[in-house]
Scaffold this motif. Sequence first.
Motif, PDB file in Angstrom:
ATOM      1  N   GLU A  59      10.217 -28.741 -46.922  1.00 57.24           N
ATOM      2  CA  GLU A  59       9.320 -29.496 -46.042  1.00 57.24           C
ATOM      3  C   GLU A  59       7.977 -28.783 -45.880  1.00 57.24           C
ATOM      4  OE1 GLU A  59       9.699 -32.488 -45.391  1.00 57.24           O
ATOM      5  OE2 GLU A  59      11.282 -32.970 -43.961  1.00 57.24           O
ATOM      6  N   ALA A  60       8.001 -27.461 -45.877  1.00 56.88           N
ATOM      7  CA  ALA A  60       6.734 -26.724 -45.799  1.00 56.88           C
ATOM      8  C   ALA A  60       5.971 -26.816 -47.116  1.00 56.88           C
ATOM      9  CB  ALA A  60       7.004 -25.263 -45.447  1.00 56.88           C
ATOM     10  N   ALA A  61       6.666 -26.608 -48.222  1.00 54.07           N
ATOM     11  CA  ALA A  61       6.009 -26.524 -49.522  1.00 54.07           C
ATOM     12  C   ALA A  61       5.379 -27.832 -49.955  1.00 54.07           C
ATOM     13  CB  ALA A  61       7.000 -26.056 -50.588  1.00 54.07           C
ATOM     14  N   ILE A  62       5.964 -28.978 -49.575  1.00 52.06           N
ATOM     15  CA  ILE A  62       5.403 -30.237 -50.065  1.00 52.06           C
ATOM     16  C   ILE A  62       4.047 -30.550 -49.433  1.00 52.06           C
ATOM     17  CG2 ILE A  62       7.623 -31.208 -50.719  1.00 52.06           C
ATOM     18  CD1 ILE A  62       7.606 -32.880 -48.178  1.00 52.06           C
ATOM     19  N   ASN A  63       3.705 -29.902 -48.331  1.00 45.53           N
ATOM     20  CA  ASN A  63       2.345 -30.067 -47.803  1.00 45.53           C
ATOM     21  C   ASN A  63       1.316 -29.594 -48.819  1.00 45.53           C
ATOM     22  OD1 ASN A  63       2.683 -30.973 -44.897  1.00 45.53           O
ATOM     23  ND2 ASN A  63       4.014 -29.187 -44.913  1.00 45.53           N
TER      24      ASN A  63
ATOM     25  N   PRO B 159       1.891 -21.349 -46.471  1.00 45.58           N
ATOM     26  CA  PRO B 159       2.086 -19.961 -46.924  1.00 45.58           C
ATOM     27  C   PRO B 159       2.620 -19.044 -45.823  1.00 45.58           C
ATOM     28  CG  PRO B 159      -0.007 -20.813 -47.705  1.00 45.58           C
ATOM     29  CD  PRO B 159       0.506 -21.811 -46.711  1.00 45.58           C
ATOM     30  N   LEU B 160       2.166 -19.247 -44.587  1.00 44.56           N
ATOM     31  CA  LEU B 160       2.652 -18.419 -43.484  1.00 44.56           C
ATOM     32  C   LEU B 160       4.127 -18.707 -43.211  1.00 44.56           C
ATOM     33  CD1 LEU B 160      -0.348 -18.650 -40.980  1.00 44.56           C
ATOM     34  CD2 LEU B 160       0.204 -16.786 -42.562  1.00 44.56           C
ATOM     35  N   PHE B 161       4.500 -19.972 -43.182  1.00 42.18           N
ATOM     36  CA  PHE B 161       5.891 -20.332 -42.935  1.00 42.18           C
ATOM     37  C   PHE B 161       6.789 -19.778 -44.035  1.00 42.18           C
ATOM     38  CE2 PHE B 161       9.604 -23.063 -43.232  1.00 42.18           C
ATOM     39  CZ  PHE B 161       9.968 -23.246 -41.905  1.00 42.18           C
ATOM     40  N   LEU B 162       6.368 -19.924 -45.284  1.00 39.37           N
ATOM     41  CA  LEU B 162       7.206 -19.519 -46.404  1.00 39.37           C
ATOM     42  C   LEU B 162       7.325 -18.010 -46.548  1.00 39.37           C
ATOM     43  CD1 LEU B 162       5.917 -22.160 -48.976  1.00 39.37           C
ATOM     44  CD2 LEU B 162       8.158 -22.121 -47.879  1.00 39.37           C
ATOM     45  N   ARG B 163       6.366 -17.278 -46.012  1.00 37.85           N
ATOM     46  CA  ARG B 163       6.414 -15.816 -46.126  1.00 37.85           C
ATOM     47  C   ARG B 163       7.202 -15.159 -44.992  1.00 37.85           C
ATOM     48  NH1 ARG B 163       0.637 -16.041 -48.059  1.00 37.85           N
ATOM     49  NH2 ARG B 163       0.717 -15.472 -50.281  1.00 37.85           N
ATOM     50  N   GLU B 164       7.630 -15.932 -44.024  1.00 40.65           N
ATOM     51  CA  GLU B 164       8.383 -15.350 -42.913  1.00 40.65           C
ATOM     52  C   GLU B 164       9.727 -14.802 -43.382  1.00 40.65           C
ATOM     53  OE1 GLU B 164       6.643 -18.307 -39.398  1.00 40.65           O
ATOM     54  OE2 GLU B 164       8.740 -18.410 -40.004  1.00 40.65           O
ATOM     55  N   GLY B 165      10.202 -13.786 -42.716  1.00 42.34           N
ATOM     56  CA  GLY B 165      11.486 -13.181 -43.079  1.00 42.34           C
ATOM     57  C   GLY B 165      12.650 -13.974 -42.535  1.00 42.34           C
ATOM     58  N   ARG B 166      12.767 -15.220 -42.986  1.00 38.05           N
ATOM     59  CA  ARG B 166      13.828 -16.098 -42.508  1.00 38.05           C
ATOM     60  C   ARG B 166      15.110 -15.828 -43.282  1.00 38.05           C
ATOM     61  NH1 ARG B 166      11.955 -20.762 -40.134  1.00 38.05           N
ATOM     62  NH2 ARG B 166      13.467 -22.056 -41.235  1.00 38.05           N
ATOM     63  N   THR B 167      16.229 -15.857 -42.587  1.00 36.45           N
ATOM     64  CA  THR B 167      17.526 -15.634 -43.218  1.00 36.45           C
ATOM     65  C   THR B 167      18.372 -16.885 -43.081  1.00 36.45           C
ATOM     66  OG1 THR B 167      17.448 -13.272 -42.705  1.00 36.45           O
ATOM     67  CG2 THR B 167      19.602 -14.202 -43.261  1.00 36.45           C
ATOM     68  N   ALA B 168      18.909 -17.357 -44.197  1.00 42.14           N
ATOM     69  CA  ALA B 168      19.752 -18.548 -44.170  1.00 42.14           C
ATOM     70  C   ALA B 168      21.091 -18.241 -43.515  1.00 42.14           C
ATOM     71  CB  ALA B 168      19.981 -19.059 -45.588  1.00 42.14           C
TER      72      ALA B 168
END
Length: 311
Positions: free
Chosen positions: A119-123, A174-183
């Motif tokens: 959802e972030a990347a398609i922007n 880019p900010l959202f995708l670079r966050e240290g998110r863990t699935a």
Amino acid sequence: MRSGAAADRTGYFHEALRYHSDAELLDVVVPFLAGGPVAGEPTYVACGGRTTALLRDVLPPSSGVEFLAPGATYARPAAAIRAYQALLSRDIATGVDQIRIVGEVPTAGPTWHSWARYEAAINHAFGGFPLWSLCPYDARVTPPAVLDDVARTHPSFAAPGDRHEPSRAYTEPPLFLREGRTAAPDPLQAGPPAATLVDATPAEARAAVRRLGAGLPAPSLDDLVIAVNETITNAFLYGHPPVHVRIWAGDGRAVVTVTDAGRGPGDPYAGLLPPPAGSVTGRGLWITHQTCTHVTTARDETGWTVRMTAE
């Protein structure tokens, strides 16, 4: 809150709908869909079975709306991006000025991490297309953490009465995708791995995956072997030792993680979008995202991990 956003939209207009009743869903989505063919705009629906049934009940067969198979469309995030880009390019080639899509991505279980990144990347990925997309989320059953991500990955929200409100929580991709998110852990990871390999060669990793993943359908196992080969090769080429490969298998599914001590790719879209023409990096992660049922990535103090799931 403003009205009539359709009148001034340009380029890619990416909206979410948080609805609390079937009536609210239909109040927003039906006019959106009905208005597309009237305006000469190709209009598509790729939603789950329940939402599709609701929309089919109220839209006449002659509406001009095309229903896509959601299972095929949203089999995996990177493949969905590629398929939509092909669809949009095909329609634009016919001379249309605008395209509409209602798309409902999976929200349950450990796969949401991947779909939030989608959802972030398609922007960015659809930014060059004249597309108005509407993403409905049922607030009655969608987890609060998912709704938080929805607010951060959609620039605006739609509401009944042709109302459109900017999302105050929207975060640049880019900010959202670079966050240290863990699935969230896959259920198979509740137990110890069936095998752990340290600094194994790609051939050794491939052999272990074939042996332990023997219960998978043959095409899925072949795809997983390719993905693991690409990922471990990347770890040795661009990461730092040690490289750990962990394998879980059972109930017709398999999970493989590859962790190295590096920082991972610098491109926030790595894996979700194909590498730029002429690039010597990024193709392996792109192949991995195309072949596995689910792929997640994570960066923490121990390094970079790619998790691949096949079923």
